[in-house]
Design a protein around this motif. Sequence first.
Motif, PDB file in Angstrom:
ATOM      1  N   THR A   1       0.858  -1.175   0.000  1.00  0.00           N
ATOM      2  CA  THR A   1       0.000   0.000   0.000  1.00  0.00           C
ATOM      3  C   THR A   1       0.899   1.231   0.000  1.00  0.00           C
ATOM      4  O   THR A   1       1.501   1.573   1.016  1.00  0.00           O
ATOM      5  CB  THR A   1      -0.904   0.012   1.252  1.00  0.00           C
ATOM      6  OG1 THR A   1      -1.592  -1.240   1.348  1.00  0.00           O
ATOM      7  CG2 THR A   1      -1.899   1.154   1.198  1.00  0.00           C
ATOM      8  N   VAL A   2       1.025   1.885  -1.140  1.00  0.00           N
ATOM      9  CA  VAL A   2       1.948   3.016  -1.281  1.00  0.00           C
ATOM     10  C   VAL A   2       1.161   4.324  -1.264  1.00  0.00           C
ATOM     11  O   VAL A   2       0.400   4.619  -2.192  1.00  0.00           O
ATOM     12  CB  VAL A   2       2.761   2.903  -2.587  1.00  0.00           C
ATOM     13  CG1 VAL A   2       3.739   4.079  -2.685  1.00  0.00           C
ATOM     14  CG2 VAL A   2       3.518   1.585  -2.633  1.00  0.00           C
ATOM     15  N   THR A   3       1.334   5.096  -0.210  1.00  0.00           N
ATOM     16  CA  THR A   3       0.658   6.386  -0.118  1.00  0.00           C
ATOM     17  C   THR A   3       1.392   7.410  -0.977  1.00  0.00           C
ATOM     18  O   THR A   3       2.524   7.193  -1.424  1.00  0.00           O
ATOM     19  CB  THR A   3       0.632   6.884   1.331  1.00  0.00           C
ATOM     20  OG1 THR A   3       1.974   7.180   1.748  1.00  0.00           O
ATOM     21  CG2 THR A   3       0.016   5.841   2.257  1.00  0.00           C
ATOM     22  N   TYR A   4       0.733   8.547  -1.180  1.00  0.00           N
ATOM     23  CA  TYR A   4       1.361   9.604  -1.975  1.00  0.00           C
ATOM     24  C   TYR A   4       2.615  10.121  -1.283  1.00  0.00           C
ATOM     25  O   TYR A   4       3.608  10.433  -1.938  1.00  0.00           O
ATOM     26  CB  TYR A   4       0.363  10.733  -2.203  1.00  0.00           C
ATOM     27  CG  TYR A   4       0.796  11.712  -3.272  1.00  0.00           C
ATOM     28  CD1 TYR A   4       0.952  11.290  -4.596  1.00  0.00           C
ATOM     29  CD2 TYR A   4       1.039  13.047  -2.974  1.00  0.00           C
ATOM     30  CE1 TYR A   4       1.339  12.173  -5.582  1.00  0.00           C
ATOM     31  CE2 TYR A   4       1.425  13.946  -3.964  1.00  0.00           C
ATOM     32  CZ  TYR A   4       1.573  13.505  -5.268  1.00  0.00           C
ATOM     33  OH  TYR A   4       1.964  14.377  -6.247  1.00  0.00           O
ATOM     34  N   ARG A   5       2.573  10.194   0.022  1.00  0.00           N
ATOM     35  CA  ARG A   5       3.750  10.649   0.780  1.00  0.00           C
ATOM     36  C   ARG A   5       4.929   9.715   0.537  1.00  0.00           C
ATOM     37  O   ARG A   5       6.068  10.159   0.348  1.00  0.00           O
ATOM     38  CB  ARG A   5       3.413  10.709   2.268  1.00  0.00           C
ATOM     39  CG  ARG A   5       4.569  11.213   3.141  1.00  0.00           C
ATOM     40  CD  ARG A   5       4.159  11.250   4.599  1.00  0.00           C
ATOM     41  NE  ARG A   5       5.244  11.731   5.443  1.00  0.00           N
ATOM     42  CZ  ARG A   5       5.189  11.811   6.761  1.00  0.00           C
ATOM     43  NH1 ARG A   5       4.073  11.425   7.389  1.00  0.00           N
ATOM     44  NH2 ARG A   5       6.217  12.244   7.451  1.00  0.00           N
ATOM     45  N   GLN A   6       4.677   8.434   0.542  1.00  0.00           N
ATOM     46  CA  GLN A   6       5.732   7.460   0.267  1.00  0.00           C
ATOM     47  C   GLN A   6       6.241   7.591  -1.163  1.00  0.00           C
ATOM     48  O   GLN A   6       7.442   7.498  -1.417  1.00  0.00           O
ATOM     49  CB  GLN A   6       5.226   6.048   0.543  1.00  0.00           C
ATOM     50  CG  GLN A   6       4.958   5.779   2.019  1.00  0.00           C
ATOM     51  CD  GLN A   6       4.190   4.494   2.245  1.00  0.00           C
ATOM     52  OE1 GLN A   6       3.670   3.890   1.303  1.00  0.00           O
ATOM     53  NE2 GLN A   6       4.099   4.062   3.493  1.00  0.00           N
ATOM     54  N   ALA A   7       5.314   7.796  -2.101  1.00  0.00           N
ATOM     55  CA  ALA A   7       5.717   7.944  -3.503  1.00  0.00           C
ATOM     56  C   ALA A   7       6.631   9.145  -3.693  1.00  0.00           C
ATOM     57  O   ALA A   7       7.587   9.101  -4.485  1.00  0.00           O
ATOM     58  CB  ALA A   7       4.476   8.071  -4.381  1.00  0.00           C
ATOM     59  N   LEU A   8       6.371  10.218  -2.962  1.00  0.00           N
ATOM     60  CA  LEU A   8       7.209  11.422  -3.063  1.00  0.00           C
ATOM     61  C   LEU A   8       8.644  11.163  -2.594  1.00  0.00           C
ATOM     62  O   LEU A   8       9.547  11.922  -2.933  1.00  0.00           O
ATOM     63  CB  LEU A   8       6.596  12.560  -2.251  1.00  0.00           C
ATOM     64  CG  LEU A   8       5.369  13.248  -2.870  1.00  0.00           C
ATOM     65  CD1 LEU A   8       4.685  14.135  -1.835  1.00  0.00           C
ATOM     66  CD2 LEU A   8       5.770  14.071  -4.092  1.00  0.00           C
ATOM     67  N   ARG A   9       8.840  10.096  -1.849  1.00  0.00           N
ATOM     68  CA  ARG A   9      10.177   9.730  -1.359  1.00  0.00           C
ATOM     69  C   ARG A   9      10.821   8.644  -2.219  1.00  0.00           C
ATOM     70  O   ARG A   9      11.873   8.114  -1.856  1.00  0.00           O
ATOM     71  CB  ARG A   9      10.076   9.208   0.075  1.00  0.00           C
ATOM     72  CG  ARG A   9       9.515  10.212   1.080  1.00  0.00           C
ATOM     73  CD  ARG A   9       9.335   9.531   2.426  1.00  0.00           C
ATOM     74  NE  ARG A   9       8.816  10.434   3.440  1.00  0.00           N
ATOM     75  CZ  ARG A   9       8.476  10.055   4.675  1.00  0.00           C
ATOM     76  NH1 ARG A   9       8.604   8.776   5.022  1.00  0.00           N
ATOM     77  NH2 ARG A   9       8.021  10.929   5.538  1.00  0.00           N
ATOM     78  N   SER A  10      10.197   8.288  -3.334  1.00  0.00           N
ATOM     79  CA  SER A  10      10.596   7.081  -4.066  1.00  0.00           C
ATOM     80  C   SER A  10      10.976   7.352  -5.511  1.00  0.00           C
ATOM     81  O   SER A  10      10.673   6.557  -6.400  1.00  0.00           O
ATOM     82  CB  SER A  10       9.457   6.051  -4.004  1.00  0.00           C
ATOM     83  OG  SER A  10       9.104   5.780  -2.676  1.00  0.00           O
ATOM     84  N   ASP A  11      11.636   8.465  -5.774  1.00  0.00           N
ATOM     85  CA  ASP A  11      12.043   8.782  -7.142  1.00  0.00           C
ATOM     86  C   ASP A  11      12.908   7.661  -7.717  1.00  0.00           C
ATOM     87  O   ASP A  11      13.874   7.213  -7.093  1.00  0.00           O
ATOM     88  CB  ASP A  11      12.831  10.095  -7.157  1.00  0.00           C
ATOM     89  CG  ASP A  11      13.163  10.551  -8.576  1.00  0.00           C
ATOM     90  OD1 ASP A  11      12.310  10.390  -9.458  1.00  0.00           O
ATOM     91  OD2 ASP A  11      14.293  11.057  -8.785  1.00  0.00           O
TER      92      ASP A  11
ATOM     93  N   LYS B   1       8.561   8.820 -10.998  1.00  0.00           N
ATOM     94  CA  LYS B   1       9.388   9.992 -11.269  1.00  0.00           C
ATOM     95  C   LYS B   1       8.863  11.149 -10.406  1.00  0.00           C
ATOM     96  O   LYS B   1       7.739  11.607 -10.598  1.00  0.00           O
ATOM     97  CB  LYS B   1       9.345  10.369 -12.750  1.00  0.00           C
ATOM     98  CG  LYS B   1       9.843   9.258 -13.668  1.00  0.00           C
ATOM     99  CD  LYS B   1       9.715   9.649 -15.124  1.00  0.00           C
ATOM    100  CE  LYS B   1      10.777  10.637 -15.540  1.00  0.00           C
ATOM    101  NZ  LYS B   1      12.124  10.058 -15.520  1.00  0.00           N
ATOM    102  N   VAL B   2       9.678  11.587  -9.452  1.00  0.00           N
ATOM    103  CA  VAL B   2       9.304  12.693  -8.580  1.00  0.00           C
ATOM    104  C   VAL B   2       9.907  13.966  -9.156  1.00  0.00           C
ATOM    105  O   VAL B   2      11.125  14.126  -9.195  1.00  0.00           O
ATOM    106  CB  VAL B   2       9.798  12.457  -7.136  1.00  0.00           C
ATOM    107  CG1 VAL B   2       9.401  13.631  -6.235  1.00  0.00           C
ATOM    108  CG2 VAL B   2       9.238  11.144  -6.585  1.00  0.00           C
ATOM    109  N   LEU B   3       9.054  14.874  -9.607  1.00  0.00           N
ATOM    110  CA  LEU B   3       9.525  16.080 -10.286  1.00  0.00           C
ATOM    111  C   LEU B   3       9.638  17.282  -9.352  1.00  0.00           C
ATOM    112  O   LEU B   3      10.335  18.238  -9.664  1.00  0.00           O
ATOM    113  CB  LEU B   3       8.611  16.414 -11.461  1.00  0.00           C
ATOM    114  CG  LEU B   3       8.482  15.334 -12.535  1.00  0.00           C
ATOM    115  CD1 LEU B   3       7.683  15.858 -13.721  1.00  0.00           C
ATOM    116  CD2 LEU B   3       9.847  14.845 -13.003  1.00  0.00           C
ATOM    117  N   SER B   4       8.931  17.226  -8.231  1.00  0.00           N
ATOM    118  CA  SER B   4       9.022  18.310  -7.253  1.00  0.00           C
ATOM    119  C   SER B   4       8.504  17.787  -5.926  1.00  0.00           C
ATOM    120  O   SER B   4       8.130  16.615  -5.809  1.00  0.00           O
ATOM    121  CB  SER B   4       8.197  19.522  -7.711  1.00  0.00           C
ATOM    122  OG  SER B   4       6.810  19.266  -7.564  1.00  0.00           O
TER     123      SER B   4
END
Length: 213
Positions: free
Chosen positions: A142-152, A167-170
């Motif tokens: 279960t990947v939250t948006y917060r986790q995704a922002l840390r997962s570039d 791909k984390v762009l900002s």
Amino acid sequence: MSVRRITTSLAALGLAVASALAVAPSASAHGADHGPSGTRSLAAVLAKDGSGFDRNWDDFDIVDNAVQAVLKADPKSPVAVLADGTVPLTAFLPTDRAFRRLASDLTGKTYSSESAVFTDVASLGIPTVEAVLLYHVAPGATVTYRQALRSDGATLTTAGGGTLTVKVLSRHEVRLKDADPDALNAKVVRPNINMGNVQIAHGVSEVLRPVDL
């Protein structure tokens, strides 16, 4: 790009179901420590608004109807995992606007109704629709948006056997790179749908493409 080409390419891809989700270490570790416990399924969330089409291109009527069409044709389809709220997964739900872009890309038509978009998408055939849906599901975590922002740069293995790249762009923007090098990267436009449950979803701006079209 043509309807025939996408259908042939997706048929060649196959429907092998992956058993795990590969994420960046920080994302999986964070999820393990603070995992959600709710068991409401994403299918239940999609069905909440009803299956009718409307004029809101930013919701998920088309993907809801696509899921229902696949399960009606084959109740044992791997897509049924979306109805089992006890199975952890992360799904990326294309908005109706995303499906309109895909349909226009495939047919060259301009669409004024969601029902017309769905009709042309469904005309690709159930196996193709199933393959596309499975490419939007990453089982196992279960990947939250917060986790995704840390997962570039993290690689997500999908239920269709393909992979997506985060791909984390900002600090506030996450996109997904699919298997088509010429396609636009799908932007997360509605994060954390069904938050608190083991099945979570993020609305995306494009339909992810599991093959190079």
